[in-house]
Enzyme design. Structure first.
Site, short mmCIF file in Angstrom:
data_model
loop_
_atom_site.label_atom_id
_atom_site.label_comp_id
_atom_site.label_asym_id
_atom_site.label_seq_id
_atom_site.Cartn_x
_atom_site.Cartn_y
_atom_site.Cartn_z
N ASP A 1 0.82 -1.22 0.00
CA ASP A 1 0.00 0.00 0.00
C ASP A 1 0.85 1.27 0.00
O ASP A 1 0.33 2.36 0.22
CB ASP A 1 -0.98 0.01 1.18
CG ASP A 1 -0.28 -0.13 2.53
OD1 ASP A 1 0.95 -0.32 2.56
OD2 ASP A 1 -0.97 -0.05 3.56
N GLU B 1 10.74 -2.50 13.43
CA GLU B 1 12.00 -2.19 12.75
C GLU B 1 13.18 -2.28 13.71
O GLU B 1 14.23 -2.86 13.39
CB GLU B 1 11.93 -0.79 12.12
CG GLU B 1 10.82 -0.62 11.09
CD GLU B 1 9.44 -0.33 11.69
OE1 GLU B 1 8.50 -0.14 10.91
OE2 GLU B 1 9.32 -0.29 12.93
#
Length: 286
Positions: A144, A230
């Site tokens: 996306d 992350e």
């Protein structure tokens, strides 16, 4: 004169072969491969999202696109789509358990998304590639987002971990590494800035393939709280701030955007028969 013409003809043939190689296989010999891992799931805008990514990837040589469906079986739509792209692709499956799966009405930040699918992509790399023979970079590209082709040229020769800004994310115009004397020392972001060692978006970094292959236990943690995916991966890889390589004009240029497509609304389908029209043919793939 003839010798000069022969030399020019050889040059033309070489360039033609290079172009044919790029067109047919998207491969240029000697250039590191970019392994792109993309989680995806069935929804009305899925094909549109994947088409946008494929259009960009077709302009970039030496791409290996690993698409991981959140499903029990491979969907005909994704199978046929990947085959039609002409890209070098790998199609995998990984199911998110119901208890950690984001529901349609949930806000997108409530639960982690794509975690197990990214880990499946990492497992495939470790099972199929050898650090002595395969050279490249690993990038996590959600379906996306919007990507510039320049981004992939920037990350191509990553030595450890390369980083750059991401646009339209964190309810800011952009998030980005902050540099001091050319090194990353802080983060332009709002969310948990002090607690997150690597306070950046998934689209904001790429990892050298060797680092992934040589750290077989490194992966994303599905139990990590919001914004820490992350950081968790990079810490499990043993990465430090000093290892980060700023790209995109020393982190001053945005080449990827966290755009997110608006969910499709098809409530008018039910109104078609009442107005004398047939509903859309369910066999037409959208």
């Amino acid at each position: 004169m003839k010798r000069a013409l022969d030399s020019k003809e050889r040059e033309i043939n070489y360039l033609r072969n290079q172009l044919n190689s790029l067109d047919k296989h998207h491969h240029v010999p000697g250039l590191p491969t970019i392994y792109i891992i993309t989680p995806t799931y069935t929804r009305l805008v899925q094909k549109a999202e994947l088409t946008r990514l494929a259009t960009v990837f077709k302009s970039v040589p030496n791409i290996h696109w690993i698409v991981v469906e959140d499903a029990q079986v491979k969907s005909p739509l994704v199978t046929k789509f990947l085959r039609s792209t002409g890209l070098n692709t790998t199609h995998l499956l990984s199911v998110t358990p119901p208890e950690v799966k984001l529901k349609e009405q949930d806000p997108n930040w409530l639960k982690p998304r794509g975690v197990l699918q990214r880990n499946t992509g990492l497992s495939w790399l470790r099972a199929n590639l050898n650090a002595d023979y395969h050279h490249g970079v690993v990038y996590f590209a959600d379906d996306d987002n919007t990507y510039s082709t320049e981004l992939f040229h920037e990350m191509r020769h990553t030595k450890v971990v390369s980083v750059w800004p991401v646009g339209l994310v964190g309810k800011l115009r952009y998030e980005a590494p902050i540099l001091t004397n050319g090194k990353v020392t802080d983060w332009h972001t709002l969310w948990y800035r002090r607690e997150r060692k690597f306070a950046m978006d998934m689209a904001g970094f790429a990892v050298n393939l060797r680092l992934i292959l040589e750290n077989s236990l490194a992966k994303f943690d599905i139990t990590a709280k919001r914004g820490f995916q992350e950081t968790g991966l990079l810490q499990s890889l043993g990465v430090t701030l000093s290892d980060l390589e700023p790209k995109a004009k020393m982190c001053t240029e945005v080449l990827v955007w966290h755009t997110r497509t608006e969910p499709a609304v098809i409530k008018n389908e039910d109104k078609m028969p009442a107005n004398g029209y047939e509903q859309s043919d369910p066999n037409v793939e959208v």
